[in-house]
Design a protein around this motif. Sequence first.
Motif, short mmCIF file in Angstrom:
data_model
loop_
_atom_site.label_atom_id
_atom_site.label_comp_id
_atom_site.label_asym_id
_atom_site.label_seq_id
_atom_site.Cartn_x
_atom_site.Cartn_y
_atom_site.Cartn_z
N LYS A 1 6.65 75.25 56.77
CA LYS A 1 7.13 76.32 55.75
C LYS A 1 8.76 76.11 55.59
O LYS A 1 9.32 76.62 56.75
CB LYS A 1 6.90 77.65 55.86
CG LYS A 1 7.40 78.48 54.54
CD LYS A 1 6.69 79.68 54.72
CE LYS A 1 6.95 80.73 53.34
NZ LYS A 1 6.39 81.92 53.25
N SER A 2 9.43 75.70 54.77
CA SER A 2 10.87 75.71 54.82
C SER A 2 11.51 76.82 53.99
O SER A 2 11.18 77.37 53.14
CB SER A 2 11.29 74.40 53.59
OG SER A 2 12.77 74.47 53.82
N PHE A 3 12.41 77.52 54.90
CA PHE A 3 13.11 78.76 54.15
C PHE A 3 14.59 78.16 53.69
O PHE A 3 15.27 79.10 52.83
CB PHE A 3 13.67 79.74 55.32
CG PHE A 3 12.12 80.12 55.87
CD1 PHE A 3 11.04 80.40 55.24
CD2 PHE A 3 12.13 80.44 57.16
CE1 PHE A 3 10.02 80.94 55.74
CE2 PHE A 3 11.08 81.17 57.69
CZ PHE A 3 9.84 81.43 56.71
N GLY A 4 15.30 76.99 53.77
CA GLY A 4 16.33 76.91 53.37
C GLY A 4 17.08 75.23 53.78
O GLY A 4 16.37 74.57 54.56
N ARG A 5 18.16 74.96 53.37
CA ARG A 5 18.89 73.81 53.74
C ARG A 5 19.93 74.07 54.36
O ARG A 5 20.58 74.76 54.08
CB ARG A 5 18.96 72.89 52.48
CG ARG A 5 19.83 71.62 52.73
CD ARG A 5 20.35 70.93 51.41
NE ARG A 5 19.26 70.41 50.71
CZ ARG A 5 18.82 69.20 50.75
NH1 ARG A 5 19.43 68.41 51.39
NH2 ARG A 5 17.61 68.73 50.03
N GLN A 6 20.03 73.32 55.74
CA GLN A 6 21.12 73.35 56.49
C GLN A 6 21.75 71.91 56.42
O GLN A 6 21.22 70.85 56.55
CB GLN A 6 20.76 73.64 57.74
CG GLN A 6 22.08 73.61 59.04
CD GLN A 6 21.83 73.74 60.46
OE1 GLN A 6 20.95 73.38 60.82
NE2 GLN A 6 22.58 74.39 61.10
N THR A 7 23.28 71.94 56.24
CA THR A 7 24.13 70.95 56.22
C THR A 7 25.27 70.85 56.86
O THR A 7 25.98 72.04 56.93
CB THR A 7 24.40 70.47 54.55
OG1 THR A 7 23.31 70.65 53.86
CG2 THR A 7 25.09 69.30 54.60
N VAL A 8 25.38 69.90 57.70
CA VAL A 8 26.43 69.91 58.59
C VAL A 8 27.28 68.63 58.42
O VAL A 8 27.01 67.66 58.21
CB VAL A 8 26.17 69.59 60.28
CG1 VAL A 8 27.30 69.37 61.12
CG2 VAL A 8 25.15 70.74 60.60
N PHE A 9 28.72 68.93 57.74
CA PHE A 9 29.63 68.24 57.35
C PHE A 9 30.77 67.84 58.38
O PHE A 9 31.18 69.03 58.97
CB PHE A 9 30.38 68.79 56.07
CG PHE A 9 29.37 68.73 54.85
CD1 PHE A 9 29.16 67.66 54.08
CD2 PHE A 9 28.91 70.08 54.22
CE1 PHE A 9 28.11 67.85 53.00
CE2 PHE A 9 28.13 70.26 53.27
CZ PHE A 9 27.93 69.25 52.57
N GLN A 10 31.02 66.72 58.60
CA GLN A 10 32.15 66.31 59.53
C GLN A 10 33.16 65.66 58.80
O GLN A 10 32.81 64.59 58.48
CB GLN A 10 31.32 65.30 60.86
CG GLN A 10 30.60 66.40 61.44
CD GLN A 10 30.06 65.48 62.80
OE1 GLN A 10 30.87 64.97 63.58
NE2 GLN A 10 28.78 65.18 62.96
N LEU A 11 34.45 66.30 58.90
CA LEU A 11 35.49 65.68 57.99
C LEU A 11 36.58 65.52 58.92
O LEU A 11 36.88 66.14 60.13
CB LEU A 11 35.84 66.69 56.89
CG LEU A 11 34.58 67.18 56.21
CD1 LEU A 11 34.19 68.75 56.47
CD2 LEU A 11 35.03 67.09 54.36
N THR A 12 37.52 64.73 58.53
CA THR A 12 38.75 64.32 59.18
C THR A 12 39.87 64.26 57.93
O THR A 12 39.77 63.92 56.88
CB THR A 12 38.68 63.03 59.81
OG1 THR A 12 39.83 62.97 60.74
CG2 THR A 12 38.46 61.80 59.10
N ILE A 13 41.20 64.57 58.49
CA ILE A 13 42.52 64.42 57.69
C ILE A 13 42.84 62.92 57.77
O ILE A 13 43.36 62.47 58.95
CB ILE A 13 43.54 65.24 58.05
CG1 ILE A 13 43.07 66.60 57.68
CG2 ILE A 13 44.71 64.96 57.26
CD1 ILE A 13 43.87 67.77 58.21
N ASN A 14 42.78 62.00 56.77
CA ASN A 14 43.03 60.59 56.96
C ASN A 14 44.35 60.33 56.39
O ASN A 14 45.18 60.86 55.93
CB ASN A 14 42.17 59.70 56.08
CG ASN A 14 40.51 59.52 57.13
OD1 ASN A 14 40.86 59.82 58.37
ND2 ASN A 14 39.78 59.27 56.34
N ASP A 15 44.92 58.93 56.66
CA ASP A 15 45.91 58.38 56.03
C ASP A 15 47.21 59.08 56.39
O ASP A 15 48.19 59.51 55.52
CB ASP A 15 45.90 58.30 54.47
CG ASP A 15 44.59 57.44 54.19
OD1 ASP A 15 44.48 56.37 54.58
OD2 ASP A 15 43.90 57.76 53.06
N GLY A 16 47.37 59.48 57.89
CA GLY A 16 48.61 60.14 58.07
C GLY A 16 48.70 61.50 57.60
O GLY A 16 50.00 61.92 57.55
#
Length: 455
Positions: A324-339
């Motif tokens: 039984k699913s209660f919801g969605r978990q999303t893990v975003f990994q981000l970075t500051i690019n281009d200097g």
Amino acid sequence: KYCALDIHLWSSFNKMEQLLDALVKALGSDHSSLSSYRIVTGGMQGTSTWDEDHKTIGPVIEQTRSCDGADYIREGDLNSKETHDIVTEEALGLLQGDGALAAVMCGPTKEDCKSLDAVSRHKSIDEVIFIPTCPELAAASEFSENIGDIMVRCEKEILTALRATASSKGRISAFVVDPSAPVTMVKIASSIWSSQRSFFQLLTEHFIIVSLMSDHRDSWRKRHNFIDRVRKALVYDPMFAAELVISSSDETMEVGILSTEDTEFFIHLEDVAKNVERRTSGLDVVVRKVQGALVRAQDEFDPQYFRNDDYYLEDSLNQYANQKSFGRQTVFQLTINDGGAPTSSAAIEKALSETIADLEYTVTEGVVLIEKEIGDGAMAATVMKEGTVVVAWDGDVRVDINLFTFDETEALATDFMTKFSERIPKLQLLLRDEQPRGINRVVNFAEDFIKSEEF
């Protein structure tokens, strides 16, 4: 009764199991009702335990060789004749049996040919055929206008000599390409041994090809390709092609090997690598690649096929039906690019607050910012009627977002990430992990479920 916890550790990772046990006990539960998973995300700059963590993270590297004094390879030793002879002798150890006939392809003269002496002295070899570079080919450039015609004439000469030898002395068991042989000669060898006619006429059932590379580094890949081309051209099994990299502190040589009819090739190849390391006292030998040949056809092959109901499916079907699913978990990994410049804790807090407001989420507990005693970065978190969100900034250019929403719509999570990213200059997505949160070993979102009567 259901309780879900997200634990984000950026230091003291070795305490994860202890922490898990303590939390289970504190909640009055036990491990029989526990399910968990791990996601590797960004860390935190400036953590106080990093020196200790560095000792426990990843594989333990042990120094098994003395690097002092005479045991350490000295500059120039890798390309010495002694080292070259050792490598050649050990590679030829892949031969099975005695009384072998070998051929060595060299440069124009015997004096140029480093391998010739070592091959001649090998205990498994009775006689050696010296194949010098054709004089006309030695005088020409690889890029000469008439190089094709010269190579054809040279190949005919070599084939004539090899066939005469095979008629009088038997077929060849070992073919060695010396580093002094130019690329044009290697191409001729490739043409000869890629022919099944030459293979059956000139080579024994068990044979090896050894290509040694210590000079002319820009041609090494072409010499490896020679081995690979022969492997692909000869529909033969068992056949193995291997690439060995042998290195000292500042020099490298490589060896290409092709071997047939050796069912214990991997054991024998390991022996070659170990023996070279042992006898040279300081060289590192790495097996970079091993490839096989086409599988030999089986006569009157009658495969057995299995239907889906031949397998035991009850446990998996019960898990599928009961999850039984209660919801969605999303893990975003981000970075500051281009200097882009590193962000700040204030910018993280502001971006989170504005994103929540823009999406019109109902906040039940305001944004909490934690930036003391956790390292150089900060963490911002909030609880909403629609779910929860935690943002971690590592103090430099990495940002991680852990978003949970009761609404499992994928586009909703994407919209959150997009609006947040717009508020941090040059913030770009690196990785995205998502999974359902729920009970009974849930692995599917609600939209993936089908009615039980349908399966």
